[in-house]
Motif scaffolding. Structure first.
Motif, PDB file in Angstrom:
ATOM      1  N   MET A 174       0.857  -1.307   0.103  1.00  0.00           N
ATOM      2  CA  MET A 174       0.133  -0.022   0.029  1.00  0.00           C
ATOM      3  C   MET A 174       0.802   1.314   0.022  1.00  0.00           C
ATOM      4  SD  MET A 174      -1.303   2.783   2.111  1.00  0.00           S
ATOM      5  CE  MET A 174      -1.074   2.050   3.621  1.00  0.00           C
ATOM      6  N   TYR A 175       1.944   1.363   0.872  1.00  0.00           N
ATOM      7  CA  TYR A 175       2.712   2.306   0.728  1.00  0.00           C
ATOM      8  C   TYR A 175       3.671   2.820  -0.487  1.00  0.00           C
ATOM      9  CZ  TYR A 175       1.694   3.556   5.516  1.00  0.00           C
ATOM     10  OH  TYR A 175       1.395   4.086   6.943  1.00  0.00           O
ATOM     11  N   ARG A 176       3.902   1.511  -1.166  1.00  0.00           N
ATOM     12  CA  ARG A 176       4.553   1.593  -2.480  1.00  0.00           C
ATOM     13  C   ARG A 176       3.591   2.336  -3.227  1.00  0.00           C
ATOM     14  NH1 ARG A 176       4.904  -1.375  -6.941  1.00  0.00           N
ATOM     15  NH2 ARG A 176       3.356  -2.669  -6.009  1.00  0.00           N
ATOM     16  N   HIS A 177       2.408   1.672  -3.229  1.00  0.00           N
ATOM     17  CA  HIS A 177       1.315   2.292  -4.134  1.00  0.00           C
ATOM     18  C   HIS A 177       1.112   3.798  -3.971  1.00  0.00           C
ATOM     19  CE1 HIS A 177      -3.064   2.551  -5.635  1.00  0.00           C
ATOM     20  NE2 HIS A 177      -2.360   2.693  -6.524  1.00  0.00           N
ATOM     21  N   LYS A 178       1.118   4.186  -2.746  1.00  0.00           N
ATOM     22  CA  LYS A 178       1.015   5.653  -2.489  1.00  0.00           C
ATOM     23  C   LYS A 178       1.926   6.571  -2.816  1.00  0.00           C
ATOM     24  CE  LYS A 178      -0.856   6.581   1.381  1.00  0.00           C
ATOM     25  NZ  LYS A 178      -2.226   7.423   1.198  1.00  0.00           N
ATOM     26  N   ALA A 179       3.298   5.937  -2.785  1.00  0.00           N
ATOM     27  CA  ALA A 179       4.444   6.607  -3.334  1.00  0.00           C
ATOM     28  C   ALA A 179       4.649   6.758  -4.753  1.00  0.00           C
ATOM     29  CB  ALA A 179       5.806   5.981  -2.561  1.00  0.00           C
ATOM     30  N   GLU A 180       4.040   5.828  -5.462  1.00  0.00           N
ATOM     31  CA  GLU A 180       4.118   5.783  -6.861  1.00  0.00           C
ATOM     32  C   GLU A 180       3.089   7.008  -7.344  1.00  0.00           C
ATOM     33  OE1 GLU A 180       3.255   1.833  -8.437  1.00  0.00           O
ATOM     34  OE2 GLU A 180       5.214   1.170  -8.125  1.00  0.00           O
ATOM     35  N   LYS A 181       2.021   7.064  -6.874  1.00  0.00           N
ATOM     36  CA  LYS A 181       1.034   8.004  -7.297  1.00  0.00           C
ATOM     37  C   LYS A 181       1.636   9.431  -6.904  1.00  0.00           C
ATOM     38  CE  LYS A 181      -2.689   6.725  -4.847  1.00  0.00           C
ATOM     39  NZ  LYS A 181      -4.105   6.897  -4.325  1.00  0.00           N
ATOM     40  N   LYS A 182       2.314   9.513  -5.859  1.00  0.00           N
ATOM     41  CA  LYS A 182       2.974  11.038  -5.806  1.00  0.00           C
ATOM     42  C   LYS A 182       3.911  11.409  -6.571  1.00  0.00           C
ATOM     43  CE  LYS A 182       2.251  11.144  -0.747  1.00  0.00           C
ATOM     44  NZ  LYS A 182       2.854  11.111   0.881  1.00  0.00           N
ATOM     45  N   LYS A 183       4.749  10.424  -7.254  1.00  0.00           N
ATOM     46  CA  LYS A 183       5.714  10.677  -8.245  1.00  0.00           C
ATOM     47  C   LYS A 183       4.865  11.411  -9.694  1.00  0.00           C
ATOM     48  CE  LYS A 183       8.901   7.142  -6.985  1.00  0.00           C
ATOM     49  NZ  LYS A 183       9.536   5.792  -7.183  1.00  0.00           N
ATOM     50  N   HIS A 184       3.558  10.827  -9.856  1.00  0.00           N
ATOM     51  CA  HIS A 184       2.966  11.276 -10.963  1.00  0.00           C
ATOM     52  C   HIS A 184       1.991  12.375 -10.520  1.00  0.00           C
ATOM     53  CE1 HIS A 184       4.386   7.085 -11.575  1.00  0.00           C
ATOM     54  NE2 HIS A 184       4.454   7.336 -12.959  1.00  0.00           N
TER      55      HIS A 184
END
Length: 339
Positions: free
Chosen positions: A329-339
């Motif tokens: 979940m934290y990985r998914h959240k971090a990926e969204k912040k990059k975009h």
């Protein structure tokens, strides 16, 4: 002065009936859950008085309706319950007194469960209350038109209804305490303590039967923004909106729980990672087309998620299953912040 024989016989009969009512009361007095309470009550009345048809009617707006409609595991009890609107119930039971009828019985059709298909000749309706408020009735029916003929003394039936109402109050209080212990008070979902017990059970079951098991960890994106913008009251409504959506989208066997704050989990028994991904796709699609509207506020719910399953590397126990989903979940959240 000698008492007439027919009066002696009536007194004796009433004494016998009162004794049976007392036995029923003693039988249900110690029961502290809805299903067992109503099942025992209906069985005891039918058995002791040889009544062919007995059921309960529950007012849809009453506090116990939701539990009996959604939570009962007993098929026999479900078939012995009729749900009726408060308006219709009051139109039939104009006073909190027993009603007897042996004519125009179609008038009482809304009080009858779908399982009752046999013709009846007479009917007795005894209203029951919870903390002084009408919640429904105990209903007795017989093919004999004289069994519950209007004009017959109903004082003993009224006493039974009063005793049942008192016992029902005890059952309700116990069920409410149990609900508080097992559920999150805001959303009504299972709390973390219960979630952990269920996860342990499902993990052991999946291992034993070599079946699949997946877990989804969900985090409410930008929840703090809702609290800061609209206040905690709207924030609480947003959490409930989120919880209700998960409850409506899940399958019957899936378990949804609130861990803390804006963190939620879904346990999906007998489900692999691919099917779990399909579920979360439906969740995202739902929130994209269904914003939360409250007062003047409209919020588009956004979530981050992580999925784990028994097939994941390093998942040897329930805590690792949860930890893996949390990390995803934290990985998914971090990926969204990059975009």
């Amino acid at each position: 002065m000698e008492i007439p024989q027919h009066l002696l016989e009536r007194l004796k009969r009433n004494e016998e009936i009162a004794g049976k009512f007392n036995e029923i009361e003693m039988s249900i007095l110690s029961i502290l859950n809805f299903d067992d309470f109503f099942e025992r009550l209906l069985f005891q009345i039918a058995d002791k008085f040889s009544i062919p048809h007995i059921w309960i009617s529950i007012i849809q707006e009453s506090t116990i309706c939701e539990h009996l409609r959604n939570s009962s595991d007993s098929e026999s009890l479900k078939s012995a319950i009729a749900f009726v609107s408060q308006k219709r119930f009051i139109s039939i039971i104009k006073k909190q007194k027993p009603v007897l009828a042996n004519r125009n019985l179609t008038f009482f059709h809304d009080l009858m469960p779908p399982a009752l298909t046999e013709p009846i000749g007479s009917l007795a309706i005894a209203p029951i209350t919870l903390d002084g408020k009408l919640v429904g009735s105990i209903n007795l029916a017989d093919i004999d038109t004289c069994r519950f003929e209007p004009g017959i003394d109903t004082s003993l039936l009224e006493q039974l209804a009063q005793k049942v109402s008192l016992c029902l109050s005890n059952v309700t209080a116990h069920e409410q305490l149990k609900f508080i212990a097992y559920h999150d008070p805001l959303t009504g979902l299972f709390n973390r303590r219960v979630f952990e017990r269920i996860l342990d059970r499902e993990f052991s079951r999946a291992k034993r039967y070599e079946s699949e098991l997946s877990l989804i960890f969900l985090d409410f994106d930008d929840f703090k923004t809702i609290n800061d913008t609209a206040g905690h009251r709207i924030g609480d409504k947003a959490l409930c909106f989120f919880a209700d959506a998960l409850g409506s989208l899940k399958r019957e066997q899936d378990i949804v729980a609130r861990l803390a704050g804006d963190e939620f989990v879904v346990i999906l028994p007998s489900t692999g990672k691919k099917c779990a991904a399909q579920f979360i796709k439906r969740v995202h699609a739902y929130f994209e087309t269904n914003p939360m509207v409250s007062d003047e506020y409209v919020f588009n719910i956004r979530i981050s998620h992580g999925i784990s399953s028994l097939s994941d590397e390093g998942v040897y126990n329930p805590s690792e299953l949860l930890k893996t989903a949390d990390s995803e979940m934290y990985r998914h959240k971090a990926e969204k912040k990059k975009h």
